[in-house]
Design a protein around this motif. Structure first.
Motif, PDB file in Angstrom:
ATOM      1  N   ILE A 315     -35.745 -44.160 117.918  1.00  0.00           N
ATOM      2  CA  ILE A 315     -36.780 -45.022 117.363  1.00  0.00           C
ATOM      3  C   ILE A 315     -36.914 -45.823 118.613  1.00  0.00           C
ATOM      4  CG2 ILE A 315     -34.585 -46.208 116.739  1.00  0.00           C
ATOM      5  CD1 ILE A 315     -36.528 -47.324 114.263  1.00  0.00           C
ATOM      6  N   PRO A 316     -38.089 -46.431 118.747  1.00  0.00           N
ATOM      7  CA  PRO A 316     -38.304 -47.387 119.774  1.00  0.00           C
ATOM      8  C   PRO A 316     -37.461 -48.668 119.713  1.00  0.00           C
ATOM      9  CG  PRO A 316     -40.639 -46.329 118.984  1.00  0.00           C
ATOM     10  CD  PRO A 316     -39.359 -46.142 118.042  1.00  0.00           C
ATOM     11  N   LYS A 317     -37.289 -49.330 120.594  1.00  0.00           N
ATOM     12  CA  LYS A 317     -36.520 -50.693 120.489  1.00  0.00           C
ATOM     13  C   LYS A 317     -37.218 -51.783 119.873  1.00  0.00           C
ATOM     14  CE  LYS A 317     -32.653 -49.667 122.883  1.00  0.00           C
ATOM     15  NZ  LYS A 317     -31.450 -49.304 122.039  1.00  0.00           N
ATOM     16  N   ARG A 318     -38.498 -51.548 119.799  1.00  0.00           N
ATOM     17  CA  ARG A 318     -39.297 -52.634 119.330  1.00  0.00           C
ATOM     18  C   ARG A 318     -40.430 -51.950 118.831  1.00  0.00           C
ATOM     19  NH1 ARG A 318     -38.706 -58.044 117.572  1.00  0.00           N
ATOM     20  NH2 ARG A 318     -37.839 -58.643 119.706  1.00  0.00           N
ATOM     21  N   GLY A 319     -40.903 -52.466 117.607  1.00  0.00           N
ATOM     22  CA  GLY A 319     -42.214 -51.942 116.946  1.00  0.00           C
ATOM     23  C   GLY A 319     -43.330 -52.902 116.554  1.00  0.00           C
ATOM     24  N   MET A 362     -39.489 -44.503 100.084  1.00  0.00           N
ATOM     25  CA  MET A 362     -38.554 -44.725 101.166  1.00  0.00           C
ATOM     26  C   MET A 362     -38.543 -43.636 102.397  1.00  0.00           C
ATOM     27  SD  MET A 362     -34.428 -45.335 101.120  1.00  0.00           S
ATOM     28  CE  MET A 362     -33.583 -46.289 102.446  1.00  0.00           C
ATOM     29  N   VAL A 363     -38.931 -42.557 101.890  1.00  0.00           N
ATOM     30  CA  VAL A 363     -38.568 -41.169 102.924  1.00  0.00           C
ATOM     31  C   VAL A 363     -39.735 -41.487 103.927  1.00  0.00           C
ATOM     32  CG1 VAL A 363     -38.639 -38.726 103.234  1.00  0.00           C
ATOM     33  CG2 VAL A 363     -37.252 -39.677 101.635  1.00  0.00           C
ATOM     34  N   GLY A 364     -40.882 -41.610 103.214  1.00  0.00           N
ATOM     35  CA  GLY A 364     -42.306 -41.610 104.057  1.00  0.00           C
ATOM     36  C   GLY A 364     -42.274 -43.261 105.138  1.00  0.00           C
ATOM     37  N   ASP A 365     -41.786 -44.032 104.285  1.00  0.00           N
ATOM     38  CA  ASP A 365     -41.833 -45.328 105.210  1.00  0.00           C
ATOM     39  C   ASP A 365     -40.639 -45.567 106.296  1.00  0.00           C
ATOM     40  OD1 ASP A 365     -43.852 -47.001 103.895  1.00  0.00           O
ATOM     41  OD2 ASP A 365     -42.543 -47.041 102.170  1.00  0.00           O
ATOM     42  N   VAL A 366     -39.576 -44.706 106.121  1.00  0.00           N
ATOM     43  CA  VAL A 366     -38.562 -44.753 107.052  1.00  0.00           C
ATOM     44  C   VAL A 366     -38.902 -43.691 108.271  1.00  0.00           C
ATOM     45  CG1 VAL A 366     -36.089 -44.006 107.604  1.00  0.00           C
ATOM     46  CG2 VAL A 366     -36.769 -45.508 105.777  1.00  0.00           C
ATOM     47  N   HIS A 367     -39.412 -42.435 107.465  1.00  0.00           N
ATOM     48  CA  HIS A 367     -40.054 -41.491 108.525  1.00  0.00           C
ATOM     49  C   HIS A 367     -40.882 -42.178 109.488  1.00  0.00           C
ATOM     50  CE1 HIS A 367     -40.852 -37.349 110.038  1.00  0.00           C
ATOM     51  NE2 HIS A 367     -42.073 -37.599 109.960  1.00  0.00           N
ATOM     52  N   ARG A 368     -42.089 -42.964 109.224  1.00  0.00           N
ATOM     53  CA  ARG A 368     -42.695 -43.486 110.136  1.00  0.00           C
ATOM     54  C   ARG A 368     -42.035 -44.382 110.934  1.00  0.00           C
ATOM     55  NH1 ARG A 368     -45.414 -46.287 106.537  1.00  0.00           N
ATOM     56  NH2 ARG A 368     -44.247 -47.865 106.880  1.00  0.00           N
ATOM     57  N   THR A 369     -41.213 -45.214 110.322  1.00  0.00           N
ATOM     58  CA  THR A 369     -40.441 -46.283 111.191  1.00  0.00           C
ATOM     59  C   THR A 369     -39.747 -45.462 112.291  1.00  0.00           C
ATOM     60  OG1 THR A 369     -40.459 -47.801 109.081  1.00  0.00           O
ATOM     61  CG2 THR A 369     -38.807 -48.260 111.010  1.00  0.00           C
ATOM     62  N   LEU A 370     -39.036 -44.620 111.938  1.00  0.00           N
ATOM     63  CA  LEU A 370     -38.268 -43.691 113.148  1.00  0.00           C
ATOM     64  C   LEU A 370     -39.115 -43.405 114.091  1.00  0.00           C
ATOM     65  CD1 LEU A 370     -35.890 -41.229 111.290  1.00  0.00           C
ATOM     66  CD2 LEU A 370     -35.154 -42.801 112.946  1.00  0.00           C
ATOM     67  N   LEU A 371     -40.188 -43.034 114.048  1.00  0.00           N
ATOM     68  CA  LEU A 371     -41.188 -42.445 114.836  1.00  0.00           C
ATOM     69  C   LEU A 371     -41.960 -43.498 115.780  1.00  0.00           C
ATOM     70  CD1 LEU A 371     -42.820 -39.404 112.960  1.00  0.00           C
ATOM     71  CD2 LEU A 371     -40.883 -39.473 114.543  1.00  0.00           C
ATOM     72  N   TYR A 372     -42.301 -44.653 115.130  1.00  0.00           N
ATOM     73  CA  TYR A 372     -43.324 -45.489 115.697  1.00  0.00           C
ATOM     74  C   TYR A 372     -42.704 -46.856 115.816  1.00  0.00           C
ATOM     75  CZ  TYR A 372     -47.158 -42.698 113.945  1.00  0.00           C
ATOM     76  OH  TYR A 372     -47.882 -41.289 113.693  1.00  0.00           O
ATOM     77  N   GLY A 373     -41.406 -47.045 115.290  1.00  0.00           N
ATOM     78  CA  GLY A 373     -40.707 -48.208 115.504  1.00  0.00           C
ATOM     79  C   GLY A 373     -41.182 -49.406 114.390  1.00  0.00           C
TER      80      GLY A 373
END
Length: 466
Positions: A315-319, A362-373
């Protein structure tokens, strides 16, 4: 603006929770040992609450078998898995999930039992992906309400019930599970296949289960009729070898003595040995961790297996994205309101306004957060003082994944992974995502002087039922 985790020592960041060493245990002689490998120092938050006592529900007796389990877990932690070291990879299929698990077992990162459990999860998610694809064409059988309410008081969708049975049946056949706990079940249920008396199950599968699997079979199911992406979340714990008492599957309510049997299931997130989710969207993706980083696989329907497509998710350090149900903002605790308001208006540490992206799964939102920060949050509010996400099969597994990818996960004042569950369906606030973003959010809570809010977080760490 202060950055408590990024720029200050951990002991300063968690001033309210003194730290002794890199990964201290809760101050209790009866606390449960962590089965996880050590995380990177940048996001290893060991907290210790003064005078805290872990709940009796998770207290277990020491014994020779436990000593063997600890030694085996320590040996696995010492192993390092390098996906680049895998040789003789097929040019047509690449590295499939099955091959990935075989290599991990060969390198001693996982054992054969956990391999079998993952094989069952792999097959079950394929079936669930197929059911979701077919749902619009078989609406009478697959879409709409089941007509029942689950233990959380939520109306069950037909696919909730169907997918729960798919996962349960797949896992029972492994013979490696002692206990299963699901969002759709009132209590933990036996994980064995004792009623399957065919020759295969009595002679091959008929062993004592040594793992506990917790899962939400269809996260975001309230949106499934609209074709919104949904997912499956799962976590796997190592079962305590000295506690052989299990809660019967047909128990309608738990007596005081039966509560003690929940020690198999009620373990903090730091005891997870594996966790992951399957995301059913334009493609079906399975993201998993075994405590050695995070890997992502995509289902190739041509060959009928998952292919490794994201060997090392970091995950990026900052999003630049925040994800939450902003309609509830007026009901949130003050530090959360201030944090999101500053992100909106570009008054945060970056000085740049963040964009809002929220699916409601939650899965969709966390998946995006993991990839984009960025940051995903489902915080507490005035109506739900402990949030709405379930600790055992939503908060803890997702926090394990995010931390293994280099991120962090908190409830506000404390780390999600340190919270000892006091009931199977316990709810907890969750704020997770990029390390710097979560650090910034923690700063707002740390500066908040509300004693009630701080006490609420401390009580969760102490195992006090709220």
């Amino acid at each position: 603006m202060q950055q408590p985790f990024a720029s200050a020592p951990v002991s300063r960041a968690f001033a309210a929770f003194p730290i002794d060493g890199p990964v201290p245990r809760l101050a209790s002689a009866a606390s449960v040992n962590s089965k996880q490998p050590p995380a990177q120092a940048g996001f290893q938050w060991g907290t210790k609450v003064a005078c805290a006592a872990a709940p009796a529900l998770v207290a277990v007796a020491a014994g020779s078998r436990r000593s063997k389990v600890r030694k085996a877990a320590a040996a696995r932690r010492a192993k390092k898995f390098d996906v680049d070291a895998i040789q003789d990879v097929c040019s047509q299929t690449g590295i499939t999930l099955a091959r990935y698990m075989i290599e991990m077992q060969k390198q001693g990162v996982v054992d054969g039992e956990l391999n079998l459990i993952m094989n069952s999860i792999r097959e079950a998610t394929k079936v669930i992906a197929c059911l979701i694809r077919r749902a619009p064409l078989q609406q009478a059988e697959l879409l709409g309400l089941q007509g029942e309410v689950n233990v959380q008081g939520e109306d069950q969708k037909k696919l909730d019930v169907i997918t729960n049975e798919v996962l349960k049946d797949a896992l029972r056949y492994t013979g490696k599970l002692g206990t299963m706990a699901s969002e759709e079940e009132d209590t933990p249920v036996l994980g064995g296949a004792d009623d399957l008396n065919d020759e295969f199950n009595t002679k091959v599968v008929g062993e004592t289960g040594t793992y506990v699997c917790v899962f939400d079979p269809l996260d975001g199911s309230s949106n499934v009729d609209a074709g919104v992406p949904v997912g499956t979340i799962f976590g796997v714990f190592k079962e305590d070898q000295d506690s052989d008492c299990l809660v019967p599957g047909d128990s309608e309510s738990l007596s005081e003595s039966e509560l003690g049997c929940l020690a198999q299931t009620l373990q903090p997130g730091k005891n997870l040995v594996a966790a992951g989710y399957c995301f059913y969207s334009a493609a079906t993706e399975l993201v998993v961790t075994f405590g050695h980083g995070v890997a992502g696989f995509t289902l190739d329907t041509d060959i009928g297996d998952y292919k490794l497509t994201r060997p090392k998710i970091e995950i990026p350090k900052r999003g630049k994205i925040y994800s939450c149900n902003q309609a509830n903002m007026s009901q949130w605790d003050e530090p959360m309101r201030e944090y999101i308001s500053d992100l909106q208006n570009g008054k945060g540490q970056t000085g740049t306004p963040y964009a809002l992206r929220y699916i409601g799964s939650m899965v969709g939102d966390v998946h995006r957060t993991l990839l984009y920060g960025g940051v995903f949050a489902y915080p507490a509010d005035q109506k739900n003082k402990n949030g709405k996400l379930r600790l055992l099969y939503e908060g803890a597994p997702m926090s394990f994944l995010v931390e293994q990818a280099g991120g962090k996960s908190i409830t506000g004042h404390s780390r999600v992974m340190d919270i000892p569950p006091v009931e199977v369906h316990q709810r907890v606030p969750v704020i997770l995502g990029s390390a710097d973003d979560v650090d910034e959010c923690f700063g707002y809570f740390d500066r908040c002087k509300d004693p009630v809010l701080r006490e609420r977080c401390e009580n969760r760490l102490k195992g006090v039922k709220q």
